[in-house]
Design a protein around this motif. Structure first.
Motif, mmCIF file in Angstrom:
data_model
loop_
_atom_site.group_PDB
_atom_site.id
_atom_site.type_symbol
_atom_site.label_atom_id
_atom_site.label_comp_id
_atom_site.label_asym_id
_atom_site.label_seq_id
_atom_site.Cartn_x
_atom_site.Cartn_y
_atom_site.Cartn_z
ATOM 1 N N VAL A 150 -6.050 6.558 -0.912
ATOM 2 C CA VAL A 150 -5.807 5.348 -0.304
ATOM 3 C C VAL A 150 -7.081 4.219 -0.591
ATOM 4 O O VAL A 150 -6.748 2.899 -1.079
ATOM 5 C CB VAL A 150 -6.485 5.440 0.987
ATOM 6 N N GLU A 151 -8.389 5.281 -0.998
ATOM 7 C CA GLU A 151 -9.497 3.993 -0.950
ATOM 8 C C GLU A 151 -9.119 3.022 -2.041
ATOM 9 O O GLU A 151 -9.608 2.270 -2.294
ATOM 10 C CB GLU A 151 -10.386 4.749 -0.821
ATOM 11 N N GLU A 152 -8.927 4.015 -3.064
ATOM 12 C CA GLU A 152 -9.067 3.545 -4.273
ATOM 13 C C GLU A 152 -7.672 2.076 -4.668
ATOM 14 O O GLU A 152 -7.784 1.094 -5.356
ATOM 15 C CB GLU A 152 -8.516 4.347 -5.751
ATOM 16 N N ILE B 159 -6.323 -3.772 -3.886
ATOM 17 C CA ILE B 159 -5.719 -4.463 -4.148
ATOM 18 C C ILE B 159 -6.591 -6.397 -3.269
ATOM 19 O O ILE B 159 -5.805 -6.753 -3.677
ATOM 20 C CB ILE B 159 -4.600 -3.755 -2.674
ATOM 21 N N THR B 160 -7.549 -5.876 -3.009
ATOM 22 C CA THR B 160 -8.180 -6.252 -2.567
ATOM 23 C C THR B 160 -9.016 -6.787 -3.749
ATOM 24 O O THR B 160 -9.349 -8.001 -3.534
ATOM 25 C CB THR B 160 -9.799 -5.932 -1.518
ATOM 26 N N ASP C 138 -7.014 11.020 0.689
ATOM 27 C CA ASP C 138 -7.722 9.940 0.772
ATOM 28 C C ASP C 138 -8.474 8.615 -0.115
ATOM 29 O O ASP C 138 -8.554 7.676 0.574
ATOM 30 C CB ASP C 138 -8.990 10.426 2.149
ATOM 31 N N SER D 259 -6.828 0.827 -2.112
ATOM 32 C CA SER D 259 -7.595 -0.653 -1.255
ATOM 33 C C SER D 259 -8.246 -1.276 -1.854
ATOM 34 O O SER D 259 -8.116 -2.439 -1.628
ATOM 35 C CB SER D 259 -7.756 0.106 0.210
ATOM 36 N N GLY D 260 -9.853 -0.591 -2.959
ATOM 37 C CA GLY D 260 -10.168 -1.637 -3.616
ATOM 38 C C GLY D 260 -9.576 -2.678 -4.460
ATOM 39 O O GLY D 260 -10.189 -3.585 -4.763
ATOM 40 N N MET E 253 0.931 -1.255 0.024
ATOM 41 C CA MET E 253 0.243 0.258 0.191
ATOM 42 C C MET E 253 0.669 1.180 0.479
ATOM 43 O O MET E 253 0.747 2.330 -0.558
ATOM 44 C CB MET E 253 -0.639 -0.297 1.230
#
Length: 168
Positions: free
Chosen positions: A112-114, A119-120, A109, A116-117, A75
């Motif tokens: 980070v959300e994009e 990577i998930t 921010d 995280s999505g 990340m």
């Protein structure tokens, strides 16, 4: 067990995030070669069941440590790449002031959300496709050769990342 120390290692100012990622991939490749056990090892060892069990345990341990080293700083590395690219596109990497700083925090921010999505989604896709691909490889090549192939793929990927890290 290893994610905490891997995060601490990556947070040290002397280390970048890319080094532990590459080291983790190399450890995972070594673990895969031990899990098989690799066809190359039979040239050096008589592979009795005791030796094979020991190699399996060592390979699983190497895979765990390697995965912690490879995934923990991912990340931060992706955010570094994204912020570097944004700074180059904006034409300046100078610190922002006032309202620009607040906008930068909101952009980070969102990033980070994009990320995280992303990577998930990639990990979920790997959870579906990995067992399918592993089954196809193991049934067509045999388990030992499939482990060798996957180990070589991990090594090639680590070398590719190393080349990207030090390109002129």
């Amino acid at each position: 067990l290893c994610s905490g120390p891997a995060g601490w290692l990556c947070s040290e100012s002397r280390l970048s995030t890319r080094g532990p990622i590459i080291a983790g991939m190399v450890l995972q490749a070594g673990g895969l070669l031990l899990i098989g056990p690799s066809c190359l090892l039979s040239a050096f060892f008589t592979l009795s069941s005791e030796v094979t069990f020991g190699l399996l345990c060592a390979g699983l341990a190497l895979n765990g440590v390697g995965q912690s080293l490879a995934l923990t700083p991912m990340m931060a590395d992706m955010l570094d790449v994204l912020s570097t690219n944004r700074g180059e596109r904006a034409g300046s990497s100078r610190p922002r002031a006032g309202g620009e700083l607040a906008q930068a925090v909101v952009e980070e921010d969102d990033a980070v959300e994009e990320i995280s999505g992303l990577i998930t989604a990639c990990l979920s896709l790997g959870n579906v496709l990995g067992p399918l691909g592993g089954t196809v490889l193991a049934s067509s090549l045999g388990f030992r050769m499939a482990s060798d192939v996957l180990g070589v793929i991990f090594c090639a990927n680590a070398l590719w990342l190393l080349r990207l890290r030090y390109r002129p």
